[in-house]
Design a protein around this motif. Structure first.
Motif, PDB file in Angstrom:
ATOM      1  N   VAL A 327       0.832  -1.266   0.144  1.00  0.00           N
ATOM      2  CA  VAL A 327      -0.093   0.092   0.058  1.00  0.00           C
ATOM      3  C   VAL A 327       0.948   1.437   0.077  1.00  0.00           C
ATOM      4  O   VAL A 327       0.656   2.182  -0.839  1.00  0.00           O
ATOM      5  CB  VAL A 327      -0.980   0.025   1.224  1.00  0.00           C
ATOM      6  CG1 VAL A 327      -1.563   1.532   1.438  1.00  0.00           C
ATOM      7  CG2 VAL A 327      -1.957  -1.289   1.124  1.00  0.00           C
ATOM      8  N   MET A 328       1.959   1.198   1.040  1.00  0.00           N
ATOM      9  CA  MET A 328       2.636   2.377   0.971  1.00  0.00           C
ATOM     10  C   MET A 328       3.446   2.591  -0.155  1.00  0.00           C
ATOM     11  O   MET A 328       3.689   3.760  -0.802  1.00  0.00           O
ATOM     12  CB  MET A 328       3.748   2.225   2.221  1.00  0.00           C
ATOM     13  CG  MET A 328       4.657   3.317   2.601  1.00  0.00           C
ATOM     14  SD  MET A 328       3.772   4.835   2.873  1.00  0.00           S
ATOM     15  CE  MET A 328       3.357   4.284   4.636  1.00  0.00           C
ATOM     16  N   ALA A 329       3.984   1.360  -0.841  1.00  0.00           N
ATOM     17  CA  ALA A 329       4.718   1.695  -2.013  1.00  0.00           C
ATOM     18  C   ALA A 329       3.696   2.206  -3.187  1.00  0.00           C
ATOM     19  O   ALA A 329       4.124   3.065  -4.044  1.00  0.00           O
ATOM     20  CB  ALA A 329       5.131   0.155  -2.512  1.00  0.00           C
ATOM     21  N   VAL A 330       2.678   1.704  -3.397  1.00  0.00           N
ATOM     22  CA  VAL A 330       1.534   2.388  -4.320  1.00  0.00           C
ATOM     23  C   VAL A 330       1.367   3.749  -4.111  1.00  0.00           C
ATOM     24  O   VAL A 330       1.518   4.477  -5.053  1.00  0.00           O
ATOM     25  CB  VAL A 330       0.387   1.220  -4.361  1.00  0.00           C
ATOM     26  CG1 VAL A 330      -0.672   2.165  -5.413  1.00  0.00           C
ATOM     27  CG2 VAL A 330       0.776  -0.228  -4.976  1.00  0.00           C
ATOM     28  N   LEU A 331       1.205   4.005  -2.871  1.00  0.00           N
ATOM     29  CA  LEU A 331       0.728   5.508  -2.396  1.00  0.00           C
ATOM     30  C   LEU A 331       1.990   6.300  -2.960  1.00  0.00           C
ATOM     31  O   LEU A 331       1.745   7.273  -3.573  1.00  0.00           O
ATOM     32  CB  LEU A 331       0.475   5.559  -0.909  1.00  0.00           C
ATOM     33  CG  LEU A 331       0.207   6.822  -0.480  1.00  0.00           C
ATOM     34  CD1 LEU A 331      -1.099   7.415  -1.263  1.00  0.00           C
ATOM     35  CD2 LEU A 331       0.239   7.006   1.008  1.00  0.00           C
TER      36      LEU A 331
END
Lengths: 478, 170
Positions: A327-331
């Motif tokens: 999630v953090m990577a996509v964000l």
């Protein structure tokens, strides 16, 4: 000077050795020259003293032999001395310059003074000779002993002209009409002495050259290793830091002043690296504010600005089905894309709040640039994540108006941001924006209406506004 | 300002340490009031002075010469430092004490290394400045005073007389 090397003649590796070697050359040179001069003067002086002493002995011998009228003994004495040292020359001259014992003139005069024929005329004489050298003339004129250094290219001699006075004890035989009885000349070769002095000079020069060469080499090597090389190392490091490499370190092992300097350079690089990283956490306007070197105080000023808000749609459902890391990577990917677009159009990222982004545009054509940035963001989202109901999308709101730009917060922790009604309206507009929709306020639209194609909507009510607000959604820029 | 004062001090120190010219002498105007080691007029010719008439004066110090004798009785006369012997030389007997004479002077100076066996020799011709004789012109003869010679008392025993041909010491 950045990135350049100094010329050799302007470098420390040239200047310092030149100074030190210069001092060595002069210091050692003067010392050796003084020592050499003293030693040679001592050698030659000793030889001169020896000749003076020799002259005194011969002088006294002559005096004592002449007194009883034994001039022939004096002649034999000269021969003996000359034979003992073939190169030496001992001669006695009358005050007139004629060689003594070359005729019977003196003998006849003595007989006449005594009134008897006490001395019989001699039949054998030493060869006639008359001297008129400057040394002889000076000794007669000055009534004094004259010492002459007759130093030629090949023949080097020391000569002494010693005056033989007509002393009271001589006057009975020789009369009272003259002061000087004669002049004794002793001439001794001193080639050997001068050759020794010359050898001394050559040996001293050779030793001097070797010592200077060794000392110079040692000093140059020492300076290069201990000073020049570490300075070059530090210079290279500083040059690389200037180019943006904050991970490099000055590898100087010494614990001297250069080592301390290297340590300070390394500490400075660490500090620079820290500050460089910190710049990523603040907006460009904050950096510009700090770099302007103004007093950083709380407070702000009114400015006409454009704010752009984005909010990721369907991010909650997207994140619920995935690992936090993913999630953090996509964000971050989405935010990175949006920030890149904003910067490309001259905007400034004011802050990230969760999956929201707030950017500020200032200056000429700011509204159109904000609209173009919003359009690019929307197009990128569609291209990357698709445009279905389930795909991740973005909602964008743009407003323009007067707002306060400045430092907010406490004296300990300051945020440089914008606040005001115009900012709040921008935030409200993003909240009403649909998936991949760009909402423009009426004022923003009015500034770019000839350059964009929009869809006009009925006025909407937004929190904090009593009257409905007219909005437009962007179809495309023209 | 400080460096200027330092330079002045160094120069002053240097000048104060520099050697002054030694052996200068001025003829005392009252030398004729001194005693005479030889009472009579010396009228016999001698080498260097020729047929002249000579009067000799000596200051008080010169009359305090020390006489040393060894075990064999040989004497040695030593003139004290500061002794001054002034010899007046006249060409004619009638000029004695009437005309300005030529002066030959011996001054004992044991402190100076420039002195010749402890003596400075000077010559003053009438109407001319005094001149110091550093060569062997004077000492060349006077060294014979310490051995037997044919003049005055002839020094038959060859006594060391400190380079003086005449002596008041018997």
């Amino acid at each position: 000077m950045e990135g350049k090397r100094v010329s050799f003649f302007n470098s420390i590796s040239f200047k310092v050795p030149v100074i030190i070697v210069g001092i060595i050359l002069i210091g050692i040179g003067l010392t050796i020259a003084y020592y050499l001069r003293s030693q040679n003067a001592t050698i030659i002086g000793a030889k001169e003293d020896e000749i003076r002493q020799e002259a005194n002995i011969i002088y006294r011998a002559i005096k004592n032999n002449m007194l009883p009228g034994e001039a022939p003994i004096a002649v034999e004495l000269f021969k003996d001395f000359t034979q003992a040292n073939f190169a030496s020359e001992i001669k006695l001259y009358r005050a007139s310059g004629v060689a003594a014992f070359s005729d019977n003139a003196t003998l006849m005069l003595v007989n006449e003074n005594l009134g008897t024929d006490k001395f019989e005329p001699k039949r054998s004489f030493i060869p006639y000779e008359k001297i008129d050298t400057p040394g002889f003339k000076s000794s007669v004129a000055q009534f004094n002993d004259i010492f002459v250094r007759d130093i030629g290219e090949r023949d080097k001699r020391l000569q002494i002209y010693k005056v033989l006075f007509n002393q009271p004890k001589c006057s009975r035989c020789h009369g009272l009409d003259h002061v000087i009885r004669g002049v004794l000349k002793i001439s001794t070769p001193v080639n050997d002495v001068y050759r020794k002095a010359q050898i001394n000079i050559l040996i001293s020069i050779a030793i001097y050259g070797i010592v200077v060469f060794i000392l110079t080499s040692v000093i140059i090597i020492f300076i290069r290793r201990v000073i020049i090389s570490p300075i070059f190392t530090i210079g290279d490091v500083v040059e690389k830091v200037g180019a943006g490499d904050f991970k490099i370190k000055a590898a100087v092992q010494y614990t001297d002043e250069i080592g301390l300097l290297a340590g300070r350079i390394n500490a400075m690089i660490d500090g620079l690296n820290e500050r460089f990283k910190l710049t990523k956490f603040v907006s460009k306007s904050t950096l510009a504010h700090v770099q302007a070197d103004e007093d950083i105080r709380l407070g702000g000023e009114k400015k006409n600005l454009t704010v752009l808000f984005t909010d990721i749609r369907s991010f909650t459902s997207f994140s619920e089905a995935r690992d936090p890391e993913e999630v953090m990577a996509v964000l971050n990917d989405v935010m990175n894309m949006q920030a890149g677009v904003v910067h490309r159009y001259g905007g400034d990222i004011d802050k990230f709040v969760g999956d929201e982004l707030m950017a500020v545009f200032e200056g000429g054509d700011m509204v159109y640039r904000a609209v173009k940035a919003a359009e690019d963001i929307r197009n990128n989202m569609i291209r990357i994540y698709g445009n279905t109901e389930a795909s991740m999308a973005v909602g964008i709101g743009i407003n323009t108006g007067e707002m306060i730009s400045g430092n907010m917060g406490s004296t300990e922790r300051i945020d440089r941001t914008v606040i005001g009604d115009a900012v709040n309206l921008g935030a409200r507009l993003v909240s009403v924006a649909g998936r991949n929709t760009i909402v423009l306020s009426e004022y923003s639209y009015s500034r770019v209406k000839n350059r964009v194609a929009v869809r006009e909507h009925d006025p909407i009510r937004v929190k904090g506004k009593n009257k409905p607000v007219k909005i437009y959604t962007l179809r495309r820029t023209l | 300002m400080r460096s200027y004062l330092t330079a002045v001090c160094i120069v002053t120190l240097f000048l104060s340490c520099s050697t002054r010219e030694e052996g200068g002498f001025t003829v005392p105007p009252d030398y004729r009031s001194w005693g005479k080691p030889v009472k009579k007029l010396l009228d016999y010719p001698v080498p260097g002075h020729g047929p002249t008439f000579r009067v000799i004066y000596a200051n008080k110090t010169a009359f305090t010469a020390s006489v040393a004798k060894n075990q064999t009785g040989t004497a040695r006369i030593t003139m004290p430092d500061g002794s001054i012997i002034i010899k007046e030389i006249y060409k004619k007997k009638g000029d004695v004490n009437k005309k300005e004479p030529e002066l030959t002077i011996m001054v004992k100076n044991l402190k100076s290394k420039l002195s010749l066996h402890g003596w400075f020799y000077y010559v003053k011709h009438p109407g001319k400045p005094i001149t110091r004789i550093d060569g062997r012109l004077c000492i060349g003869c006077h060294e014979a005073a310490n051995e037997p010679h044919p003049y005055f008392d002839k020094n038959a025993k060859g006594i060391f007389r400190d380079y003086l041909f005449t002596s008041y010491i018997k």
